[in-house]
Design a protein around this motif. Structure first.
Motif, PDB file in Angstrom:
ATOM      1  N   LYS A  17     -34.852 -25.665 -21.511  1.00 55.82           N
ATOM      2  CA  LYS A  17     -34.367 -24.309 -20.789  1.00 55.82           C
ATOM      3  C   LYS A  17     -33.204 -24.103 -21.282  1.00 55.82           C
ATOM      4  CE  LYS A  17     -32.335 -24.944 -16.591  1.00 55.82           C
ATOM      5  NZ  LYS A  17     -32.184 -25.071 -15.427  1.00 55.82           N
ATOM      6  N   MET A  18     -32.469 -22.848 -20.890  1.00 54.69           N
ATOM      7  CA  MET A  18     -31.160 -22.390 -21.111  1.00 54.69           C
ATOM      8  C   MET A  18     -30.442 -22.723 -20.067  1.00 54.69           C
ATOM      9  SD  MET A  18     -31.730 -19.064 -23.518  1.00 54.69           S
ATOM     10  CE  MET A  18     -30.274 -19.504 -24.568  1.00 54.69           C
ATOM     11  N   ASP A  19     -29.125 -23.004 -20.027  1.00 55.22           N
ATOM     12  CA  ASP A  19     -28.431 -23.080 -19.232  1.00 55.22           C
ATOM     13  C   ASP A  19     -27.180 -21.906 -19.065  1.00 55.22           C
ATOM     14  OD1 ASP A  19     -28.700 -25.732 -18.491  1.00 55.22           O
ATOM     15  OD2 ASP A  19     -27.752 -26.561 -20.291  1.00 55.22           O
ATOM     16  N   ILE A  20     -26.934 -21.270 -18.013  1.00 51.43           N
ATOM     17  CA  ILE A  20     -26.184 -19.975 -17.500  1.00 51.43           C
ATOM     18  C   ILE A  20     -25.119 -20.339 -17.256  1.00 51.43           C
ATOM     19  CG2 ILE A  20     -26.670 -17.946 -16.417  1.00 51.43           C
ATOM     20  CD1 ILE A  20     -28.963 -18.582 -18.507  1.00 51.43           C
ATOM     21  N   TYR A  21     -24.028 -19.789 -17.705  1.00 55.45           N
ATOM     22  CA  TYR A  21     -22.721 -19.671 -16.943  1.00 55.45           C
ATOM     23  C   TYR A  21     -22.011 -18.380 -17.394  1.00 55.45           C
ATOM     24  CZ  TYR A  21     -20.803 -20.967 -21.636  1.00 55.45           C
ATOM     25  OH  TYR A  21     -20.460 -20.707 -22.994  1.00 55.45           O
ATOM     26  N   TYR A  22     -21.031 -18.319 -16.474  1.00 55.24           N
ATOM     27  CA  TYR A  22     -20.256 -16.926 -16.550  1.00 55.24           C
ATOM     28  C   TYR A  22     -18.859 -17.351 -16.871  1.00 55.24           C
ATOM     29  CZ  TYR A  22     -24.077 -14.128 -14.494  1.00 55.24           C
ATOM     30  OH  TYR A  22     -25.168 -13.358 -14.281  1.00 55.24           O
ATOM     31  N   VAL A  23     -18.333 -16.392 -17.777  1.00 56.39           N
ATOM     32  CA  VAL A  23     -16.669 -16.614 -18.027  1.00 56.39           C
ATOM     33  C   VAL A  23     -16.234 -15.136 -17.165  1.00 56.39           C
ATOM     34  CG1 VAL A  23     -14.964 -16.511 -19.493  1.00 56.39           C
ATOM     35  CG2 VAL A  23     -17.275 -17.545 -20.233  1.00 56.39           C
ATOM     36  N   PHE A  44     -24.609 -11.542  -9.695  1.00 58.39           N
ATOM     37  CA  PHE A  44     -24.811 -12.272 -10.552  1.00 58.39           C
ATOM     38  C   PHE A  44     -26.097 -13.290 -10.456  1.00 58.39           C
ATOM     39  CE2 PHE A  44     -20.477 -11.730  -9.673  1.00 58.39           C
ATOM     40  CZ  PHE A  44     -19.586 -11.637 -10.808  1.00 58.39           C
ATOM     41  N   SER A  45     -26.631 -13.833 -11.657  1.00 54.54           N
ATOM     42  CA  SER A  45     -27.780 -14.268 -11.919  1.00 54.54           C
ATOM     43  C   SER A  45     -27.731 -15.641 -12.602  1.00 54.54           C
ATOM     44  CB  SER A  45     -28.912 -13.687 -12.393  1.00 54.54           C
ATOM     45  OG  SER A  45     -30.177 -14.489 -12.343  1.00 54.54           O
ATOM     46  N   PHE A  46     -27.891 -16.779 -12.130  1.00 55.99           N
ATOM     47  CA  PHE A  46     -28.051 -17.961 -12.645  1.00 55.99           C
ATOM     48  C   PHE A  46     -29.339 -18.355 -13.163  1.00 55.99           C
ATOM     49  CE2 PHE A  46     -23.844 -17.805 -10.877  1.00 55.99           C
ATOM     50  CZ  PHE A  46     -22.995 -18.588 -11.738  1.00 55.99           C
ATOM     51  N   THR A  47     -30.304 -17.688 -12.959  1.00 52.48           N
ATOM     52  CA  THR A  47     -31.613 -17.801 -13.445  1.00 52.48           C
ATOM     53  C   THR A  47     -32.067 -17.956 -14.621  1.00 52.48           C
ATOM     54  OG1 THR A  47     -32.454 -16.655 -11.499  1.00 52.48           O
ATOM     55  CG2 THR A  47     -34.061 -16.816 -13.318  1.00 52.48           C
ATOM     56  N   SER A  48     -32.414 -18.990 -15.161  1.00 49.36           N
ATOM     57  CA  SER A  48     -32.643 -19.367 -16.658  1.00 49.36           C
ATOM     58  C   SER A  48     -33.734 -18.515 -17.195  1.00 49.36           C
ATOM     59  CB  SER A  48     -32.965 -20.749 -16.749  1.00 49.36           C
ATOM     60  OG  SER A  48     -33.092 -21.102 -18.433  1.00 49.36           O
ATOM     61  N   PRO A  49     -33.888 -17.849 -18.460  1.00 45.20           N
ATOM     62  CA  PRO A  49     -34.779 -17.131 -19.077  1.00 45.20           C
ATOM     63  C   PRO A  49     -35.814 -18.445 -19.368  1.00 45.20           C
ATOM     64  CG  PRO A  49     -32.838 -16.764 -20.109  1.00 45.20           C
ATOM     65  CD  PRO A  49     -32.409 -17.674 -19.201  1.00 45.20           C
ATOM     66  N   LYS A  50     -37.079 -17.822 -19.649  1.00 45.80           N
ATOM     67  CA  LYS A  50     -38.042 -18.764 -19.884  1.00 45.80           C
ATOM     68  C   LYS A  50     -37.985 -18.999 -21.441  1.00 45.80           C
ATOM     69  CE  LYS A  50     -43.146 -19.643 -19.459  1.00 45.80           C
ATOM     70  NZ  LYS A  50     -42.917 -20.858 -19.928  1.00 45.80           N
ATOM     71  N   VAL A  51     -38.018 -20.407 -21.857  1.00 48.18           N
ATOM     72  CA  VAL A  51     -38.361 -20.615 -23.126  1.00 48.18           C
ATOM     73  C   VAL A  51     -39.773 -20.533 -23.553  1.00 48.18           C
ATOM     74  CG1 VAL A  51     -37.724 -22.529 -25.084  1.00 48.18           C
ATOM     75  CG2 VAL A  51     -36.235 -22.312 -23.055  1.00 48.18           C
ATOM     76  N   MET A  52     -40.062 -19.873 -24.574  1.00 48.69           N
ATOM     77  CA  MET A  52     -41.608 -19.779 -24.747  1.00 48.69           C
ATOM     78  C   MET A  52     -41.890 -21.010 -25.865  1.00 48.69           C
ATOM     79  SD  MET A  52     -41.927 -17.149 -23.280  1.00 48.69           S
ATOM     80  CE  MET A  52     -43.714 -16.723 -23.589  1.00 48.69           C
ATOM     81  N   ASP A  53     -42.822 -21.712 -25.094  1.00 49.39           N
ATOM     82  CA  ASP A  53     -43.393 -23.123 -25.913  1.00 49.39           C
ATOM     83  C   ASP A  53     -43.884 -22.865 -27.171  1.00 49.39           C
ATOM     84  OD1 ASP A  53     -42.494 -24.438 -23.588  1.00 49.39           O
ATOM     85  OD2 ASP A  53     -44.537 -24.376 -22.605  1.00 49.39           O
ATOM     86  N   ASP A  54     -44.412 -21.797 -27.189  1.00 51.47           N
ATOM     87  CA  ASP A  54     -45.292 -21.549 -28.577  1.00 51.47           C
ATOM     88  C   ASP A  54     -43.957 -21.167 -29.745  1.00 51.47           C
ATOM     89  OD1 ASP A  54     -44.831 -18.940 -27.330  1.00 51.47           O
ATOM     90  OD2 ASP A  54     -46.683 -18.165 -28.352  1.00 51.47           O
ATOM     91  N   THR A  55     -43.029 -20.952 -29.364  1.00 50.69           N
ATOM     92  CA  THR A  55     -41.950 -20.866 -30.446  1.00 50.69           C
ATOM     93  C   THR A  55     -40.938 -21.869 -30.643  1.00 50.69           C
ATOM     94  OG1 THR A  55     -40.565 -19.616 -28.861  1.00 50.69           O
ATOM     95  CG2 THR A  55     -42.044 -18.211 -30.031  1.00 50.69           C
TER      96      THR A  55
END
Length: 168
Positions: A100-106, A137-148
């Motif tokens: 997954k991707m980790d989200i943070y804000y500066v 704000f949104s800390f929702t992680s984008p979906k990592v596409m398994d096929d890539t």
């Protein structure tokens, strides 16, 4: 002696390097110049879908700017995720295991916040941002596409998961 084939190098900066939106008519992917422009499109995607003609001198008849394939790891953001408020920067980092991707804000003060709780505390302690709320704000992680995901990493990740489940 048999040598293992070399593993592809891990990305040195596993963060977003290209922004793209898919045309709602022709389904071609169009590169978006900046994160800010991408976030503007994404923030109202359901009400105002993206179309090729929103880019200057581009139409659905033109070839795609970028092809969805496994030459890079793709992540797909949820539509209508709020646009990052002015002065703040939304950063995303892909985990080494591609899970997954980790989200943070500066913040405008340079503080890095990694959760809604940290953000709420920051907003409370900084009255100059009283016009903002955590829902901006949104800390929702984008979906990592398994096929890539590179195939060697898919195999490594499945072996790790199998080892973990066998030890329970």
């Amino acid at each position: 002696m048999v040598k293992d084939s070399p593993k592809p190098p891990k990305p040195s900066n596993p963060s977003v390097s290209i922004w793209a939106a898919q045309c709602g008519k022709c389904l071609k992917w169009r590169m978006i110049s900046t994160q800010e422009e991408f976030e503007e499109i994404r923030s109202k995607f359901i009400e105002e879908p993206f179309f090729c003609n929103k880019k200057p001198n581009v139409s659905c008849d033109d070839p795609a700017d970028i092809e969805y394939d496994s030459s890079r790891t793709w992540v797909i953001d949820k539509p209508n995720t709020p646009k990052t408020p002015n002065g703040f920067k939304r950063n995303m980092t892909l985990r080494r295991d591609y899970s997954k991707m980790d989200i943070y804000y500066v913040t405008p003060t340079g503080k890095r916040v990694r959760s809604s709780t940290e953000l709420a505390t920051f907003l409370q302690q900084n009255p100059e941002f009283s016009d903002l709320s955590v829902s901006d704000f949104s800390f929702t992680s984008p979906k990592v596409m398994d096929d890539t995901i590179p195939s060697s990493d898919v195999l490594a990740n499945s072996n790790k998961k199998a080892a973990t489940s066998n030890t329970k």
